[in-house]
Design a protein around this motif. Sequence first.
Motif, PDB file in Angstrom:
ATOM      1  N   SER A 176       1.740   4.910  -1.888  1.00  0.00           N
ATOM      2  CA  SER A 176       1.366   5.789  -0.904  1.00  0.00           C
ATOM      3  C   SER A 176       2.668   7.027  -0.490  1.00  0.00           C
ATOM      4  O   SER A 176       3.504   6.748  -1.329  1.00  0.00           O
ATOM      5  CB  SER A 176       1.496   5.101   0.291  1.00  0.00           C
ATOM      6  N   GLN A 177       2.631   7.907   0.015  1.00  0.00           N
ATOM      7  CA  GLN A 177       3.498   8.727   0.215  1.00  0.00           C
ATOM      8  C   GLN A 177       4.732   8.364   0.756  1.00  0.00           C
ATOM      9  O   GLN A 177       5.931   8.846   0.444  1.00  0.00           O
ATOM     10  CB  GLN A 177       2.607  10.233   0.780  1.00  0.00           C
ATOM     11  N   ASP A 178       5.051   7.754   1.936  1.00  0.00           N
ATOM     12  CA  ASP A 178       5.702   6.783   2.421  1.00  0.00           C
ATOM     13  C   ASP A 178       6.192   5.988   1.902  1.00  0.00           C
ATOM     14  O   ASP A 178       7.817   6.000   0.705  1.00  0.00           O
ATOM     15  CB  ASP A 178       5.509   6.352   4.003  1.00  0.00           C
ATOM     16  N   GLU A 179       5.606   6.077   0.588  1.00  0.00           N
ATOM     17  CA  GLU A 179       6.876   4.624  -0.093  1.00  0.00           C
ATOM     18  C   GLU A 179       7.034   5.439  -1.837  1.00  0.00           C
ATOM     19  O   GLU A 179       8.197   4.604  -2.073  1.00  0.00           O
ATOM     20  CB  GLU A 179       5.022   3.448  -1.084  1.00  0.00           C
ATOM     21  N   ARG A 181       8.108   8.526  -1.460  1.00  0.00           N
ATOM     22  CA  ARG A 181       9.511   8.885  -0.958  1.00  0.00           C
ATOM     23  C   ARG A 181      10.521   8.044  -0.285  1.00  0.00           C
ATOM     24  O   ARG A 181      11.557   8.357  -0.849  1.00  0.00           O
ATOM     25  CB  ARG A 181       9.554   9.785   0.227  1.00  0.00           C
ATOM     26  N   GLU A 182       9.700   6.666   0.073  1.00  0.00           N
ATOM     27  CA  GLU A 182      11.648   5.634  -0.202  1.00  0.00           C
ATOM     28  C   GLU A 182      11.922   4.651  -0.729  1.00  0.00           C
ATOM     29  O   GLU A 182      12.935   4.786  -0.234  1.00  0.00           O
ATOM     30  CB  GLU A 182      10.746   4.801   1.039  1.00  0.00           C
ATOM     31  N   SER A 183      11.391   5.295  -1.968  1.00  0.00           N
ATOM     32  CA  SER A 183      11.415   4.554  -3.653  1.00  0.00           C
ATOM     33  C   SER A 183      12.756   5.672  -3.854  1.00  0.00           C
ATOM     34  O   SER A 183      14.006   5.435  -4.520  1.00  0.00           O
ATOM     35  CB  SER A 183      10.577   4.645  -4.024  1.00  0.00           C
ATOM     36  N   ASN A 193      10.298  15.717  -1.262  1.00  0.00           N
ATOM     37  CA  ASN A 193       9.464  16.479  -0.179  1.00  0.00           C
ATOM     38  C   ASN A 193       7.984  15.765  -1.786  1.00  0.00           C
ATOM     39  O   ASN A 193       7.883  16.143  -3.059  1.00  0.00           O
ATOM     40  CB  ASN A 193       9.470  17.751  -0.877  1.00  0.00           C
ATOM     41  N   HIS A 195       3.233  16.563  -1.340  1.00  0.00           N
ATOM     42  CA  HIS A 195       2.201  16.184  -1.052  1.00  0.00           C
ATOM     43  C   HIS A 195       1.319  16.125  -2.221  1.00  0.00           C
ATOM     44  O   HIS A 195       1.250  15.965  -2.830  1.00  0.00           O
ATOM     45  CB  HIS A 195       2.314  17.471  -1.029  1.00  0.00           C
TER      46      HIS A 195
END
Length: 266
Positions: A176-179, A181-183, A193, A195
């Motif tokens: 996912s985008q959140d996963e 970004r967190e990684s 960033n 998208h």
Amino acid sequence: MTNSPIDAGAGPIGLYERMGERATQPFAIQLLDQLMPLDGLAVIDVASGTGGLAVAAAERDAWVTATDISPDMVARSAERLRSFKNARAGVMDFRSLGTAGASYDIAISHFGILAFPTWRLGLDELLRVTRRQGRVGLTMWTQEDDCSPAHLMRRVFAQLHPDRELWPAGMFPTFSQDELRESLLEAGCSTANIHVAQADWSPYSSPDVVSECDPMFRGFPGYAALSPDEGENLREALQQAFNGYADAQGIIRLPTRAFMIVAASG
């Protein structure tokens, strides 16, 4: 590396360049647009395949190093980059890049490291070779719905053979985008960033789309293992699925989708 020209029209290298880049190159251009300006910057393209992104970066006056674990892929990239004095290609494993730390302004892996279960090692290496305040660029299919021709195939294959795998378990991890970004932040990026980008994919010949894609799909173990009857049934179902994306003139236009990631090194 071979000294003889690589035939871009034959074998798996030619297939990858002809078919794979047809699906991925629009995203390479979008990613480079986000990373502009590239003039005079040192860029490494990791898991670079046949060099489509590397060539586009060299055309934008970056100093480019294209790397891949496949000597044949690297040979083809080197041939395509030969006319650029600011570009080179070399064999490297993305899990342990054979280059000094903090050597590059920008490290890119375009449909590369995120396709493999060892992607975290690849991400660590991208950051290791990137200078402080440099940038990291990544792309990868969203894995949702029919986000690429291969994923349309996966959907149809799963409908007909729910007890089988099309490609090996662990390939093409789901994010996912959140996963993501967190990684990236955990790996040492200061910002990330992300998208979802889109590009239209069309086959060379819409009526022959299944035959056109067949050599590419045969690289998937599940497809290659089908019996003749199973293969025929799958191809009929594939044609129907592709036709679902045809316009009024019968031209197939598949809206492909990929994560587009630009991060800053810490």
